[in-house]
Design an enzyme around this catalytic site. Structure first.
Site, short mmCIF file in Angstrom:
data_model
loop_
_atom_site.label_atom_id
_atom_site.label_comp_id
_atom_site.label_asym_id
_atom_site.label_seq_id
_atom_site.Cartn_x
_atom_site.Cartn_y
_atom_site.Cartn_z
N ASN A 110 0.85 -1.19 0.00
CA ASN A 110 0.00 0.00 0.00
C ASN A 110 0.88 1.24 0.00
OD1 ASN A 110 -2.44 1.55 0.34
ND2 ASN A 110 -1.92 1.81 2.50
N HIS A 112 0.83 5.20 1.52
CA HIS A 112 0.12 6.07 2.46
C HIS A 112 0.80 7.43 2.47
CE1 HIS A 112 -2.33 7.22 5.84
NE2 HIS A 112 -1.25 7.68 6.44
N SER A 139 4.80 6.91 2.23
CA SER A 139 5.44 5.63 2.55
C SER A 139 4.77 4.51 1.77
CB SER A 139 5.26 5.30 4.05
OG SER A 139 5.64 6.38 4.87
N ASP A 148 -2.71 1.17 7.99
CA ASP A 148 -1.57 2.08 7.79
C ASP A 148 -0.40 1.74 8.71
OD1 ASP A 148 -3.03 3.39 5.83
OD2 ASP A 148 -3.89 4.82 7.25
C1 GRF Z 1 -2.93 8.93 -2.80
O1 GRF Z 1 -2.63 10.11 -2.12
C2 GRF Z 1 -2.67 7.77 -1.90
O2 GRF Z 1 -1.57 7.95 -1.08
C3 GRF Z 1 -3.90 7.73 -1.09
O3 GRF Z 1 -4.93 8.03 -2.00
C4 GRF Z 1 -4.42 8.82 -3.06
C5 GRF Z 1 -4.73 8.08 -4.32
O4 GRF Z 1 -4.36 8.73 -5.46
N1 GRF Z 1 -4.04 6.48 -0.41
P1 GRF Z 1 -4.50 8.01 -6.87
O5 GRF Z 1 -5.86 7.34 -6.94
O6 GRF Z 1 -3.37 7.04 -7.02
O7 GRF Z 1 -4.42 9.14 -7.86
#
Ligand code: GRF
Length: 216
Positions: A110, A112, A139, A148
């Protein structure tokens, strides 16, 4: 792992991280077959991005299920059709059950938008501003049942600017995400990552490449 590793990417929205990973894989820096993109929300840009690149897509709408277990079960049955080596959560906005996470242990990752373990959860950018942090960033981590959390693969950081808004900060951090997520996926695909005592090692050791500083 198969010769060309297979990945399934889960999205809920724009899929800009998915795009960064598609682009990196297409550049042939490493071998990766993005076999399937699944969204829990219909008609999102992430699905369109996948289709534009000839990647199979599937919608598993969480609103069609009464429990998280049923939703995750359906998700899993679609994932299993491609028998992936790696499952990538890219802006996937659902909390997964411990059963699901444990099933895919060490191959579920993932991104975050914070320097974990700081600021798990939502509104990370505003919270970093409010806490007057010197650094903020993103991260990539292996997923564990706790949200997370989990061993960090790589991070990118930048200095907070004075009086910048959460939106401005978010935009800067998103650019970092588009660098560090493809890099983490590349390392995974090249089988460079191992986990030892909850630490992620790159080629068997902790590397400075796992924390990059950006001046975006
Ligand atoms: C990103 O900021 C990611 O870290 C968070 O959601 C957002 C997703 O952006 N979990 P995308 O859909 O990849 O444009």
């Amino acid at each position: 792992m198969t010769t060309t590793p297979r990945a399934v990417v889960l999205v809920s929205g724009s899929g800009s991280n998915l795009q960064a990973i598609i682009d990196a894989a297409a550049s042939k820096q490493f071998e990766l077959d993005i076999s399937l993109v699944i969204s829990n929300v219909p008609n999102v840009k992430g699905l369109e991005r996948a289709r534009d690149h000839g990647i199979a897509t599937q919608v598993v709408d969480h609103r069609d299920f009464t429990t998280r277990e049923e939703f995750d079960q359906q998700l899993k049955s679609h994932i299993e059709t491609v028998k992936p080596d790696l499952i990538v959560l890219a802006g996937f906005m659902r909390i997964l059950t411990a059963d699901f996470v444990e099933h895919y242990q060490d191959r579920l990752i993932n991104i975050h938008p914070s320097l974990l373990p700081k600021f798990p959860g939502r509104d990370t950018h505003q919270r970093a501003i409010d806490a007057e942090e010197q650094w903020h960033g993103a991260s990539v981590h292996f997923v564990v049942p706790e949200v997370d959390a989990g061993p960090v693969i790589d991070q990118g950081r930048l200095r907070l600017n004075e009086s910048e808004s959460a939106n401005e900060l978010q935009a800067r951090v998103l650019k970092i995400e588009h660098v560090i997520y493809p890099l983490a996926v590349k390392w995974f695909a090249q089988q460079k990552l191992t986990i030892k005592n909850d630490l992620v090692l790159l080629d068997g050791e902790q590397s400075t490449l796992q924390l990059q500083t950006f001046d975006y």
